[in-house]
Design a protein around this motif. Structure first.
Motif, PDB file in Angstrom:
ATOM      1  N   PHE A 171       0.740  -1.167   0.066  1.00 58.25           N
ATOM      2  CA  PHE A 171       0.182   0.211  -0.200  1.00 58.25           C
ATOM      3  C   PHE A 171       0.904   1.210   0.249  1.00 58.25           C
ATOM      4  CE2 PHE A 171      -2.206   3.489   2.320  1.00 58.25           C
ATOM      5  CZ  PHE A 171      -3.353   3.431   1.831  1.00 58.25           C
ATOM      6  N   GLY A 172       0.558   2.334  -0.931  1.00 56.73           N
ATOM      7  CA  GLY A 172       1.102   3.638  -0.871  1.00 56.73           C
ATOM      8  C   GLY A 172      -0.016   4.322  -0.702  1.00 56.73           C
ATOM      9  N   GLY A 173       0.119   5.264   0.575  1.00 62.00           N
ATOM     10  CA  GLY A 173      -1.120   6.187   0.814  1.00 62.00           C
ATOM     11  C   GLY A 173      -1.256   7.286  -0.250  1.00 62.00           C
ATOM     12  N   ALA A 174      -2.293   7.854   0.230  1.00 59.97           N
ATOM     13  CA  ALA A 174      -2.650   9.374  -0.389  1.00 59.97           C
ATOM     14  C   ALA A 174      -1.677  10.293  -0.388  1.00 59.97           C
ATOM     15  CB  ALA A 174      -3.863  10.016  -0.106  1.00 59.97           C
ATOM     16  N   CYS A 175      -1.244  10.863  -1.418  1.00 57.99           N
ATOM     17  CA  CYS A 175      -0.329  12.375  -1.444  1.00 57.99           C
ATOM     18  C   CYS A 175      -0.637  13.036  -2.779  1.00 57.99           C
ATOM     19  CB  CYS A 175       1.017  11.403  -1.657  1.00 57.99           C
ATOM     20  SG  CYS A 175       2.501  12.640  -1.384  1.00 57.99           S
ATOM     21  N   PRO A 176      -1.955  13.616  -2.687  1.00 58.16           N
ATOM     22  CA  PRO A 176      -2.071  14.556  -3.980  1.00 58.16           C
ATOM     23  C   PRO A 176      -0.962  15.704  -3.704  1.00 58.16           C
ATOM     24  CG  PRO A 176      -3.943  14.720  -2.419  1.00 58.16           C
ATOM     25  CD  PRO A 176      -2.983  13.551  -1.711  1.00 58.16           C
ATOM     26  N   PRO A 177      -0.678  16.616  -4.741  1.00 58.39           N
ATOM     27  CA  PRO A 177      -0.060  17.681  -4.800  1.00 58.39           C
ATOM     28  C   PRO A 177      -0.880  18.595  -3.769  1.00 58.39           C
ATOM     29  CG  PRO A 177      -0.111  16.905  -6.737  1.00 58.39           C
ATOM     30  CD  PRO A 177      -0.985  16.105  -6.087  1.00 58.39           C
TER      31      PRO A 177
ATOM     32  N   VAL B 244      -9.317  18.014  -4.236  1.00 58.89           N
ATOM     33  CA  VAL B 244      -9.854  16.801  -3.468  1.00 58.89           C
ATOM     34  C   VAL B 244      -9.556  15.569  -4.594  1.00 58.89           C
ATOM     35  CG1 VAL B 244     -11.581  15.337  -2.864  1.00 58.89           C
ATOM     36  CG2 VAL B 244     -11.846  17.722  -2.121  1.00 58.89           C
ATOM     37  N   HIS B 245      -9.118  14.740  -4.383  1.00 59.31           N
ATOM     38  CA  HIS B 245      -8.678  13.269  -5.023  1.00 59.31           C
ATOM     39  C   HIS B 245      -9.490  12.062  -4.460  1.00 59.31           C
ATOM     40  CE1 HIS B 245      -4.518  14.607  -7.313  1.00 59.31           C
ATOM     41  NE2 HIS B 245      -5.167  15.373  -6.937  1.00 59.31           N
ATOM     42  N   ARG B 246      -9.769  11.501  -5.796  1.00 61.36           N
ATOM     43  CA  ARG B 246     -10.711  10.194  -5.209  1.00 61.36           C
ATOM     44  C   ARG B 246      -9.737   9.016  -5.251  1.00 61.36           C
ATOM     45  NH1 ARG B 246     -13.938  10.304 -10.437  1.00 61.36           N
ATOM     46  NH2 ARG B 246     -12.291  11.175 -11.116  1.00 61.36           N
ATOM     47  N   TYR B 247     -10.027   8.244  -4.095  1.00 53.06           N
ATOM     48  CA  TYR B 247      -9.174   7.030  -4.229  1.00 53.06           C
ATOM     49  C   TYR B 247      -9.934   6.043  -4.236  1.00 53.06           C
ATOM     50  CZ  TYR B 247      -5.671  10.479  -2.949  1.00 53.06           C
ATOM     51  OH  TYR B 247      -4.508  11.244  -3.319  1.00 53.06           O
ATOM     52  N   GLN B 248     -10.092   5.184  -5.242  1.00 54.25           N
ATOM     53  CA  GLN B 248     -11.028   4.069  -5.469  1.00 54.25           C
ATOM     54  C   GLN B 248     -10.493   2.764  -5.146  1.00 54.25           C
ATOM     55  OE1 GLN B 248     -11.619   4.844  -9.760  1.00 54.25           O
ATOM     56  NE2 GLN B 248     -12.962   6.610  -9.371  1.00 54.25           N
ATOM     57  N   PHE B 249     -11.105   2.095  -4.295  1.00 51.37           N
ATOM     58  CA  PHE B 249     -10.466   0.819  -3.627  1.00 51.37           C
ATOM     59  C   PHE B 249     -11.740   0.048  -4.351  1.00 51.37           C
ATOM     60  CE2 PHE B 249      -9.082   3.624  -0.727  1.00 51.37           C
ATOM     61  CZ  PHE B 249      -8.131   2.895   0.182  1.00 51.37           C
ATOM     62  N   THR B 250     -11.280  -0.823  -5.416  1.00 54.93           N
ATOM     63  CA  THR B 250     -11.998  -1.732  -6.165  1.00 54.93           C
ATOM     64  C   THR B 250     -11.635  -3.180  -5.958  1.00 54.93           C
ATOM     65  OG1 THR B 250     -12.527  -0.166  -7.836  1.00 54.93           O
ATOM     66  CG2 THR B 250     -13.285  -2.244  -8.332  1.00 54.93           C
TER      67      THR B 250
ATOM     68  N   ALA C  39     -16.627  -4.645  -6.527  1.00 57.99           N
ATOM     69  CA  ALA C  39     -17.494  -3.965  -5.377  1.00 57.99           C
ATOM     70  C   ALA C  39     -16.536  -2.377  -5.391  1.00 57.99           C
ATOM     71  CB  ALA C  39     -17.528  -4.514  -4.342  1.00 57.99           C
ATOM     72  N   LYS C  40     -16.922  -1.685  -5.098  1.00 54.68           N
ATOM     73  CA  LYS C  40     -16.008  -0.299  -5.152  1.00 54.68           C
ATOM     74  C   LYS C  40     -16.507   0.770  -3.990  1.00 54.68           C
ATOM     75  CE  LYS C  40     -14.900   1.715  -8.997  1.00 54.68           C
ATOM     76  NZ  LYS C  40     -14.709   2.487 -10.322  1.00 54.68           N
ATOM     77  N   ILE C  41     -15.599   1.206  -3.271  1.00 55.01           N
ATOM     78  CA  ILE C  41     -15.871   2.086  -2.450  1.00 55.01           C
ATOM     79  C   ILE C  41     -14.897   3.287  -2.741  1.00 55.01           C
ATOM     80  CG2 ILE C  41     -16.819   1.111  -0.502  1.00 55.01           C
ATOM     81  CD1 ILE C  41     -14.144   1.018   0.946  1.00 55.01           C
ATOM     82  N   GLU C  42     -15.294   4.672  -2.375  1.00 52.26           N
ATOM     83  CA  GLU C  42     -14.277   5.825  -2.632  1.00 52.26           C
ATOM     84  C   GLU C  42     -14.102   6.533  -1.735  1.00 52.26           C
ATOM     85  OE1 GLU C  42     -14.370   7.629  -6.918  1.00 52.26           O
ATOM     86  OE2 GLU C  42     -15.541   8.913  -5.776  1.00 52.26           O
ATOM     87  N   ALA C  43     -12.747   6.905  -1.341  1.00 55.71           N
ATOM     88  CA  ALA C  43     -12.586   7.793  -0.329  1.00 55.71           C
ATOM     89  C   ALA C  43     -11.910   9.023  -0.820  1.00 55.71           C
ATOM     90  CB  ALA C  43     -11.355   7.144   0.741  1.00 55.71           C
ATOM     91  N   LEU C  44     -12.107  10.060  -0.095  1.00 54.52           N
ATOM     92  CA  LEU C  44     -11.688  11.700  -0.526  1.00 54.52           C
ATOM     93  C   LEU C  44     -10.515  11.861   0.277  1.00 54.52           C
ATOM     94  CD1 LEU C  44     -15.158  13.028  -1.261  1.00 54.52           C
ATOM     95  CD2 LEU C  44     -13.881  11.773  -2.872  1.00 54.52           C
ATOM     96  N   TYR C  45      -9.448  12.771  -0.543  1.00 48.30           N
ATOM     97  CA  TYR C  45      -8.504  13.247   0.357  1.00 48.30           C
ATOM     98  C   TYR C  45      -7.948  14.635  -0.306  1.00 48.30           C
ATOM     99  CZ  TYR C  45      -4.520  13.203   3.714  1.00 48.30           C
ATOM    100  OH  TYR C  45      -3.719  13.591   4.673  1.00 48.30           O
ATOM    101  N   GLU C  46      -7.493  15.581   0.298  1.00 50.06           N
ATOM    102  CA  GLU C  46      -6.880  16.776  -0.095  1.00 50.06           C
ATOM    103  C   GLU C  46      -5.934  17.123   0.827  1.00 50.06           C
ATOM    104  OE1 GLU C  46      -8.630  21.061  -1.560  1.00 50.06           O
ATOM    105  OE2 GLU C  46      -9.811  19.851  -0.196  1.00 50.06           O
TER     106      GLU C  46
END
Length: 148
Positions: free
Chosen positions: A91-97, A102-108, A139-146
């Motif tokens: 796993f490599g976590g969220a790291c948007p510039p 807001v970036h969408r992280y799609q877990f499928t 099945a998909k869930i989406e997390a948001l990060y900024e």
């Protein structure tokens, strides 16, 4: 997503901890699962693969928090981490510039008809192709990060 799921590096200072995930209701004939974690908003022209995990046994229905850290040995036996776009397996976590919005992280999660046979060092694209070629259901869930 909370900061504990932010990457550690590339200017980010999070915990790089993969989240706990659970699922149920696999279709008949499921031989294995694959988990793909993708940011379609990454400014690369092709998105960003944060985690690709294949050959999760069909008998498994959850991953513990932190299972994406290969050093912790928390993955189900037989599961295979593919090299992510940070250049590491796991796993490599969220790291948007910063300031990119807001970036969408799609877990499928994919229910696969069989375990996959992939060459050592398989690319994210080849892995994605093989996963989709043997997918019975998703099945998909989406997390948001900024990062501001």
């Amino acid at each position: 997503m909370p900061k504990q799921h932010e990457f550690q590096g590339f200017g980010c200072s999070g915990g790089n901890k993969s989240p706990q995930l659970s699922w149920s209701g696999a279709p008949e004939g499921t031989g294995a699962y694959a988990l793909m974690v993708y940011d379609p908003d990454a400014p690369t022209g092709s998105g960003w693969w944060h985690w690709q995990l294949v050959n999760i046994p069909a008998s498994v229905n959850n991953l513990d928090a932190g299972a994406g850290d290969p050093g912790k040995n928390l993955l189900p036996a037989g599961s295979i981490n593919i090299t992510n776009d940070y250049g590491a397996k796991g796993f490599g976590g969220a790291c948007p510039p910063k300031g990119h919005g807001v970036h969408r992280y799609q877990f499928t999660l994919y229910a696969l008809s069989k375990k996959l046979t992939l060459p050592e060092g398989a690319s994210g694209a080849l892995t994605g192709y093989m996963v989709k070629a043997h997918s019975l259901a998703t099945a998909k869930i989406e997390a948001l990060y900024e990062r501001k």
